[in-house]
Motif scaffolding. Structure first.
Motif, PDB file in Angstrom:
ATOM      1  N   ARG A 132      40.233  32.653 -44.377  1.00 29.44           N
ATOM      2  CA  ARG A 132      39.398  33.680 -43.764  1.00 29.44           C
ATOM      3  C   ARG A 132      37.906  33.566 -44.083  1.00 29.44           C
ATOM      4  NH1 ARG A 132      42.744  37.449 -40.889  1.00 29.44           N
ATOM      5  NH2 ARG A 132      44.828  36.544 -41.065  1.00 29.44           N
ATOM      6  N   THR A 133      37.560  32.832 -45.158  1.00 29.58           N
ATOM      7  CA  THR A 133      36.147  32.672 -45.510  1.00 29.58           C
ATOM      8  C   THR A 133      35.864  31.206 -45.786  1.00 29.58           C
ATOM      9  OG1 THR A 133      36.461  32.952 -47.909  1.00 29.58           O
ATOM     10  CG2 THR A 133      36.139  34.964 -46.602  1.00 29.58           C
ATOM     11  N   SER A 135      33.675  27.505 -44.765  1.00 26.62           N
ATOM     12  CA  SER A 135      33.859  26.569 -43.649  1.00 26.62           C
ATOM     13  C   SER A 135      34.950  25.538 -43.915  1.00 26.62           C
ATOM     14  CB  SER A 135      32.537  25.837 -43.354  1.00 26.62           C
ATOM     15  OG  SER A 135      31.565  26.742 -42.880  1.00 26.62           O
ATOM     16  N   LYS A 172      44.004  31.341 -35.941  1.00 26.27           N
ATOM     17  CA  LYS A 172      43.087  32.010 -35.014  1.00 26.27           C
ATOM     18  C   LYS A 172      41.888  32.618 -35.741  1.00 26.27           C
ATOM     19  CE  LYS A 172      46.492  32.952 -31.393  1.00 26.27           C
ATOM     20  NZ  LYS A 172      47.224  33.982 -30.609  1.00 26.27           N
ATOM     21  N   ALA A 173      42.084  32.997 -37.010  1.00 27.67           N
ATOM     22  CA  ALA A 173      40.980  33.566 -37.789  1.00 27.67           C
ATOM     23  C   ALA A 173      39.873  32.551 -38.047  1.00 27.67           C
ATOM     24  CB  ALA A 173      41.506  34.110 -39.119  1.00 27.67           C
ATOM     25  N   ARG A 175      38.315  30.884 -36.000  1.00 29.36           N
ATOM     26  CA  ARG A 175      37.358  30.894 -34.891  1.00 29.36           C
ATOM     27  C   ARG A 175      36.079  31.640 -35.213  1.00 29.36           C
ATOM     28  NH1 ARG A 175      42.038  32.558 -30.506  1.00 29.36           N
ATOM     29  NH2 ARG A 175      43.141  30.532 -30.484  1.00 29.36           N
ATOM     30  N   SER A 176      36.063  32.352 -36.335  1.00 31.34           N
ATOM     31  CA  SER A 176      34.862  33.115 -36.719  1.00 31.34           C
ATOM     32  C   SER A 176      33.766  32.229 -37.297  1.00 31.34           C
ATOM     33  CB  SER A 176      35.233  34.190 -37.750  1.00 31.34           C
ATOM     34  OG  SER A 176      35.681  33.589 -38.954  1.00 31.34           O
ATOM     35  N   ARG A 177      34.082  30.922 -37.533  1.00 34.50           N
ATOM     36  CA  ARG A 177      33.126  30.025 -38.192  1.00 34.50           C
ATOM     37  C   ARG A 177      33.006  28.703 -37.452  1.00 34.50           C
ATOM     38  NH1 ARG A 177      37.094  30.249 -42.544  1.00 34.50           N
ATOM     39  NH2 ARG A 177      37.974  31.719 -41.054  1.00 34.50           N
ATOM     40  N   THR A 178      31.918  28.011 -37.747  1.00 30.71           N
ATOM     41  CA  THR A 178      31.739  26.653 -37.256  1.00 30.71           C
ATOM     42  C   THR A 178      31.509  25.734 -38.447  1.00 30.71           C
ATOM     43  OG1 THR A 178      29.353  26.959 -37.001  1.00 30.71           O
ATOM     44  CG2 THR A 178      30.729  27.411 -35.073  1.00 30.71           C
ATOM     45  N   SER A 188      38.778  21.633 -35.483  1.00 33.38           N
ATOM     46  CA  SER A 188      38.975  22.823 -34.644  1.00 33.38           C
ATOM     47  C   SER A 188      39.821  22.484 -33.430  1.00 33.38           C
ATOM     48  CB  SER A 188      37.624  23.385 -34.201  1.00 33.38           C
ATOM     49  OG  SER A 188      36.882  23.848 -35.303  1.00 33.38           O
ATOM     50  N   ASP A 203      42.064  28.079 -27.652  1.00 32.65           N
ATOM     51  CA  ASP A 203      40.690  28.075 -27.150  1.00 32.65           C
ATOM     52  C   ASP A 203      40.415  26.730 -26.480  1.00 32.65           C
ATOM     53  OD1 ASP A 203      37.986  28.035 -26.683  1.00 32.65           O
ATOM     54  OD2 ASP A 203      37.419  28.859 -28.623  1.00 32.65           O
ATOM     55  N   ARG A 206      37.033  24.824 -27.457  1.00 32.22           N
ATOM     56  CA  ARG A 206      37.005  24.050 -28.699  1.00 32.22           C
ATOM     57  C   ARG A 206      37.729  22.708 -28.534  1.00 32.22           C
ATOM     58  NH1 ARG A 206      36.282  29.141 -30.937  1.00 32.22           N
ATOM     59  NH2 ARG A 206      35.089  29.187 -32.897  1.00 32.22           N
TER      60      ARG A 206
END
Length: 411
Positions: A132-133, A135, A172-173, A175-178, A188, A203, A206
């Protein structure tokens, strides 16, 4: 009587080729090679898989990092260890059960990994892993997804419904980062491709962005640039060829990409496998250049996958790949130089060499070496294991045997 080549550790620096060749001309069967591969892969993977199954991975895994390490160590290293280990184990664990010693070991490893996978996404487990956190989990979620793609019936389908749902949510979580604008795009893309493969919402942007950039970054003769500028390292094998080929395979199966795109990606990986096979020296070593050389046998993933897919060029025989890789494995893993006193991998290339670790390298990162063992996914009666030992290209070239002329390709 036919000459049979023994793959063995050559310990003397600068050993003459006549002496080297003499050491290689002894009887070792493919079944003995396979037993050595199994023993070595188990030695590498066991601490990760067994501890995760018992919810003691975070408790027991050492937290070694290089002198210039720059990531949030405890947030990333455990998922690195899991994803990289299971991506290498997957083809072997996909083999059916049998009553051999290897079969019993494989069944135990699979059972413990399935238990560990459930623990890894259970928020109440002490070994719950972070998606969740940061990269870095973008990278290692992709290796988890790659293992599921490689062995769906062994590693994905047996999971219970709650665990499957948790993995889907964790993927799916992301997707909040690159991440970085290079081979990371494939991470990705592959994770989203796995979601597509199980008919989950994915997605497409991506996925297609990663594929289109790889096409754009192809520089010729099987080499992809890792981003806008070319890097001379092993990332074409660590990541690019295997992940691109397997992502395109999913897309073709789901009618989201053309067969021609997949065939071209495979053709390029086959050519790259030729380079990797030629990089094995007569003594069973290979050049330690570029980023991430602490990934050890992972440098040969593209060669191993090409052989696993039975796509080797006609002049590169399965037995010579087996023998060349076995020679490298003996040089790396016959001794204890790459393990600590509890069996965990240590930072380095062939020994404890923390000074060569990159800013992103920690203990968990090292388990990418498992990707060099993909050929254990071929059953023991496959010709990869049953053909008589054969010299690899580097050995043939340096001992005066006929060698096919090498030249660039235009695809």
């Amino acid at each position: 009587m036919k000459m049979i080549f023994k793959i063995t550790l050559i310990v003397a620096f600068g050993l003459g080729l006549n002496q080297a060749e003499a050491q290689l001309k002894k009887n070792v069967t493919g079944q003995q090679d396979r037993a050595f591969w199994v023993k070595t892969l188990n030695r590498i993977a066991y601490p990760v898989v067994h501890n995760l199954a018992n919810e003691t991975l975070k408790k027991n895994m050492p937290l070694e990092k290089g002198p210039k390490y720059g990531l949030n160590l405890t947030k990333v290293t455990y998922l690195e260890a899991l994803g990289r280990t299971m991506a290498g184990l997957a083809p072997w664990l996909a083999l059916p059960d049998d009553d051999t010693a290897e079969g019993k070991l494989r069944k135990t490893m699979r059972s413990e990994l399935l238990k560990g996978l459930a623990n890894s996404v259970n928020p109440t487990s002490p070994d719950y892993m972070n998606y969740r956190t940061e990269s870095q989990p973008i990278v290692d979620a992709a290796y988890v997804a790659h293992a599921f793609i490689r062995a769906p019936k062994a590693l994905w389908e047996p999971l219970d419904g709650v665990t499957k749902k948790r993995f889907i949510e964790e993927f799916k979580a992301l997707r909040s980062r690159t991440g970085a604008y290079n081979n990371w795009l494939l991470f990705s893309g592959l994770t989203e491709g796995f979601l597509l493969s199980i008919d989950e919402a994915y997605d497409p942007a991506r996925v297609m962005f990663s594929i289109n950039k790889m096409k754009e970054w192809y520089v010729g003769d099987s080499w992809y640039s890792d981003g806008a500028k070319f890097s001379m390292d092993y990332y074409n094998s660590y990541v690019i060829h295997p992940m691109l080929v397997d992502l395109l395979k999913v897309l073709v199966e789901k009618k989201k990409a053309s067969q021609a795109d997949y065939d071209l990606a495979v053709q390029r990986m086959v050519r790259h496998s030729e380079f990797l096979e030629r990089m094995i020296s007569p003594e069973g070593t290979y050049p330690a250049f570029g980023r991430s050389i602490t990934y050890r046998m992972g440098a040969f993933q593209a060669l191993a996958q090409t052989a696993l897919m039975e796509k080797l060029p006609e002049h590169v025989k399965p037995a010579q790949v087996r023998c060349g890789l076995t020679a490298v494995m003996h040089n790396m893993f016959d001794g204890n130089q790459n393990f600590d006193d509890k069996g965990w991998l240590v930072l380095g290339f062939n020994g404890h060499q923390p000074e060569i670790a990159d800013y992103y390298t920690s203990t968990g990162s090292l388990y990418l070496t498992s990707l060099g063992f993909l050929n254990l996914g071929m059953p023991a009666d496959h010709k990869f294991w049953t053909d008589e030992p054969a010299p690899w290209t580097g050995l043939k070239a340096w001992t005066g045997e006929p060698v096919k002329k090498d030249y660039k390709v235009d695809y």
